[in-house]
Design a protein around this motif. Structure first.
Motif, PDB file in Angstrom:
ATOM      1  N   TYR A  89       0.840  -1.200   0.000  1.00  0.00           N
ATOM      2  CA  TYR A  89       0.000   0.000   0.000  1.00  0.00           C
ATOM      3  C   TYR A  89       0.878   1.254   0.000  1.00  0.00           C
ATOM      4  CZ  TYR A  89      -4.343  -2.582   0.377  1.00  0.00           C
ATOM      5  OH  TYR A  89      -5.409  -3.394   0.104  1.00  0.00           O
ATOM      6  N   ASP A 106      -3.512   4.812   7.019  1.00  0.00           N
ATOM      7  CA  ASP A 106      -3.631   3.511   7.688  1.00  0.00           C
ATOM      8  C   ASP A 106      -5.081   3.035   7.707  1.00  0.00           C
ATOM      9  OD1 ASP A 106      -0.960   3.482   8.048  1.00  0.00           O
ATOM     10  OD2 ASP A 106      -1.007   4.023  10.188  1.00  0.00           O
ATOM     11  N   VAL A 109      -6.079   1.630   4.363  1.00  0.00           N
ATOM     12  CA  VAL A 109      -5.530   0.283   4.167  1.00  0.00           C
ATOM     13  C   VAL A 109      -6.346  -0.731   4.962  1.00  0.00           C
ATOM     14  CG1 VAL A 109      -3.519  -1.199   4.507  1.00  0.00           C
ATOM     15  CG2 VAL A 109      -3.214   1.165   3.707  1.00  0.00           C
ATOM     16  N   GLU A 110      -6.657  -0.371   6.194  1.00  0.00           N
ATOM     17  CA  GLU A 110      -7.417  -1.279   7.051  1.00  0.00           C
ATOM     18  C   GLU A 110      -8.776  -1.600   6.429  1.00  0.00           C
ATOM     19  OE1 GLU A 110      -8.969  -0.873  11.526  1.00  0.00           O
ATOM     20  OE2 GLU A 110      -6.911  -0.178  11.212  1.00  0.00           O
ATOM     21  N   THR A 113      -8.507  -3.724   3.140  1.00  0.00           N
ATOM     22  CA  THR A 113      -8.147  -5.138   3.319  1.00  0.00           C
ATOM     23  C   THR A 113      -9.211  -5.903   4.095  1.00  0.00           C
ATOM     24  OG1 THR A 113      -6.858  -4.464   5.235  1.00  0.00           O
ATOM     25  CG2 THR A 113      -5.632  -4.849   3.202  1.00  0.00           C
ATOM     26  N   GLY A 177      -2.256   1.361  -4.054  1.00  0.00           N
ATOM     27  CA  GLY A 177      -1.176   0.405  -3.822  1.00  0.00           C
ATOM     28  C   GLY A 177      -0.766  -0.274  -5.106  1.00  0.00           C
ATOM     29  N   THR A 179       0.456  -4.466  -6.717  1.00  0.00           N
ATOM     30  CA  THR A 179       0.678  -5.885  -6.472  1.00  0.00           C
ATOM     31  C   THR A 179       1.570  -6.442  -7.571  1.00  0.00           C
ATOM     32  OG1 THR A 179      -0.377  -8.035  -6.143  1.00  0.00           O
ATOM     33  CG2 THR A 179      -1.407  -6.581  -7.746  1.00  0.00           C
ATOM     34  N   ARG A 203      -4.391  -8.417   0.898  1.00  0.00           N
ATOM     35  CA  ARG A 203      -3.600  -8.569   2.122  1.00  0.00           C
ATOM     36  C   ARG A 203      -2.427  -7.594   2.033  1.00  0.00           C
ATOM     37  NH1 ARG A 203       0.776 -11.815   2.931  1.00  0.00           N
ATOM     38  NH2 ARG A 203       0.333 -12.976   1.020  1.00  0.00           N
ATOM     39  N   GLU A 204      -2.216  -6.863   3.127  1.00  0.00           N
ATOM     40  CA  GLU A 204      -1.113  -5.893   3.102  1.00  0.00           C
ATOM     41  C   GLU A 204       0.233  -6.582   3.274  1.00  0.00           C
ATOM     42  OE1 GLU A 204      -0.940  -2.906   6.198  1.00  0.00           O
ATOM     43  OE2 GLU A 204       0.342  -1.640   4.957  1.00  0.00           O
ATOM     44  N   ARG A 206       4.522  -5.557   3.454  1.00  0.00           N
ATOM     45  CA  ARG A 206       5.382  -4.376   3.636  1.00  0.00           C
ATOM     46  C   ARG A 206       6.770  -4.657   3.112  1.00  0.00           C
ATOM     47  NH1 ARG A 206       3.219  -0.776   7.521  1.00  0.00           N
ATOM     48  NH2 ARG A 206       1.290  -1.581   8.421  1.00  0.00           N
TER      49      ARG A 206
END
Lengths: 206, 298
Positions: A89, A106, A109-110, A113, A177, A179, A203-204, A206
């Protein structure tokens, strides 16, 4: 359900706002496997299903009757396999989306997901799926000025949808984000990872 | 093998395209003027699905490295094989070392070259077609490309010396259109204008669609139409109010209302329309024919 003429070799079924995407997917599933004789192509969209046919095999009038008699597959039975997509992300618009929604990066993102999404339809490019199930708080307009170059794998949101750009192209969606999962491979059968009915979770990583 | 000496403004490999994959975002593509492409294949005894070359506005020069049976159809243009002239719609033999040159068409836009056996480039999703919008299939031809000849013959050579085919009209075209599916998004006045006015083909037309200038078509309702499936021949009207007819490489879905759809039989006419040429649209009935009575089992 309203059936409209779309030239001499296609009909457009409009399910209206009541049925929405579930009704389109249900009809698409009911007509996909197997396709009725003479039906050459099915194109699901947000509120419509385009049915292309060969009038030498099935006359338009007969096809209309067949479509009127078609029972949509109930939405719970349409859901296909579940695909998990790992996402970095770090999209160029993430901070802006966080500010705009009041969720902060944040929080975005939460929320992104947390949901399970379903591919409703494609059509923008090979392998691109319009995913439904986006939380209403993340429903945002497209960027006022589209980007001329969005990189392949970009995870983005716009309106009631989220999606992933399968290859680099121009685009106006808000980028949250990216992928590395390959979404499109002409040598694979089927070539698209995301097809109408496929379920997705992000799914995040990092 | 066939060497591309010069591709002209645009030459692509085309067959019948990729039907049935629209739900994955893949359009059908294939020859823009399917009638001329099919005729070309038949004249050299190929399968209907064999690949041909589609060249826009002539200028194509090919050098053959092997003997081949060849035919040229579609927009009529001068054809030279070495120093010798050849005729449209009439199969001829090309010998190793021969250069085949297509001049500028005298009417129409797209000329087709079929070789017995078909163009044998690799298939992508069961088709050899170049889809310029989706970026699938072989790239548009460039000078120096070498094309293999395939094995898509379907039997002995047909004994036809020349196929009688009318040239694409070089003057005003009339195209039949079935109204809908979104003709109700336009004012009755706009529909009248659309079916009586003359529109002119603009130069920013391509395999995706033919754009027109002419009277603006006004909408009866505002707001956004949600994305929906498109067909070749669909006449989309963007906010400019100027119609655009989709051709072979059209997008799978679109968000502007479709005022009408060109009849399948008239689509080759649109595919051969040149920039500057005028086109009128004639509306035909969109009523659904009654279903044939079903046989009753006894």
């Amino acid at each position: 359900m309203n059936i409209r003429r779309c030239g001499d070799q296609a009909l457009l079924i409009d399910v209206g706002d009541t049925g929405g995407i579930d009704a389109v997917l249900g009809l698409y599933s009911a007509l996909s496997d197997p396709r009725p004789d003479g039906v050459t192509e099915l194109v699901p969209a947000a509120r419509t299903l385009l049915v292309r046919f060969d009038p030498a095999v099935i006359p338009a009038g007969e096809l209309v009757e067949l479509l009127r008699d078609t029972e949509p597959v109930p939405s719970h039975a349409v859901r296909g396999e579940l695909v998990e997509i790992p996402v970095f992300y770090d999209g160029a618009d993430l901070a802006e989306v966080g500010k705009h929604t009041g969720l902060g990066a944040d929080g975005v993102v939460e929320m992104h997901t947390a949901a399970e999404y379903t591919v409703a339809f494609g059509g923008f490019a090979p392998g691109f799926g319009y995913l439904t199930g986006l939380h209403p708080k993340l429903h945002l307009p497209r960027r006022a000025v589209p980007r001329t170059h969005v990189p392949a794998g970009a995870v983005a949101i716009a309106g009631e949808f989220t999606g992933i750009y399968p290859r680099s192209s121009p685009g106006g969606w808000q980028l949250v984000g990216r992928t590395e999962v390959p979404l499109w491979d002409p040598a694979r059968r089927p070539p698209a990872l995301l097809r109408p009915g496929t379920r997705i979770r992000f799914r995040e990583v990092r | 093998m066939i060497e591309v000496v010069r591709p002209g403004p645009l030459t692509t490999v085309q067959d019948l395209g990729r039907p049935g994959l629209a739900a994955l975002g893949v359009g059908r593509s294939g020859a823009a003027d399917r009638r001329s492409a099919a005729l070309a294949n038949r004249l050299v005894g190929n399968l209907d699905g064999a690949a041909v070359l589609e060249t826009t506005f002539g200028g194509l020069v090919l050098r053959f490295r092997q003997v081949a049976r060849v035919v040229v159809t579609g927009a009529p243009c001068p054809i030279r094989r070495g120093s010798r002239g050849e005729a449209m719609n009439a199969p001829f033999t090309v010998w190793p070392g021969d250069e085949l040159t297509l001049g500028m068409p005298t009417s129409g836009l797209r000329t087709y070259v079929a070789v017995r056996g078909g163009i044998g480039v690799d298939k992508v999703l069961e088709s050899r077609s170049t889809d310029l919008l989706a970026g699938l299939g072989p790239a548009a031809l460039r000078a120096g490309d070498v094309l293999p000849i395939g094995r898509d013959e379907c039997g002995p050579l047909p004994s036809v010396e020349v196929a009688p085919v009318p040239d694409p009209a070089g003057f005003d075209l009339t195209v039949r259109v079935m109204p809908g599916p979104r003709d109700d998004w336009f004012t009755p006045e706009a529909l009248r204008t659309f079916s009586t006015a003359t529109y002119e083909v603009t130069s920013d037309s391509n395999r995706v669609g033919v754009r027109f200038t002419g009277p603006v078509l006004e909408r009866a309702r505002e707001g956004e139409l949600l994305s929906e499936g498109m067909v070749p021949g669909a006449i989309q009207v963007p906010p400019s109010g100027l119609p655009l007819v989709f051709l072979a490489d059209h997008p799978v879905t679109g968000g502007y209302p479709v005022i009408g759809v060109v009849l399948t039989d008239d689509l080759p006419v649109v595919a051969q329309a040149r920039p500057g040429q005028s086109v009128s649209f004639r509306l035909v009935s969109a009523e659904l024919p009654a279903a044939a009575p079903r046989a009753v089992a006894v």
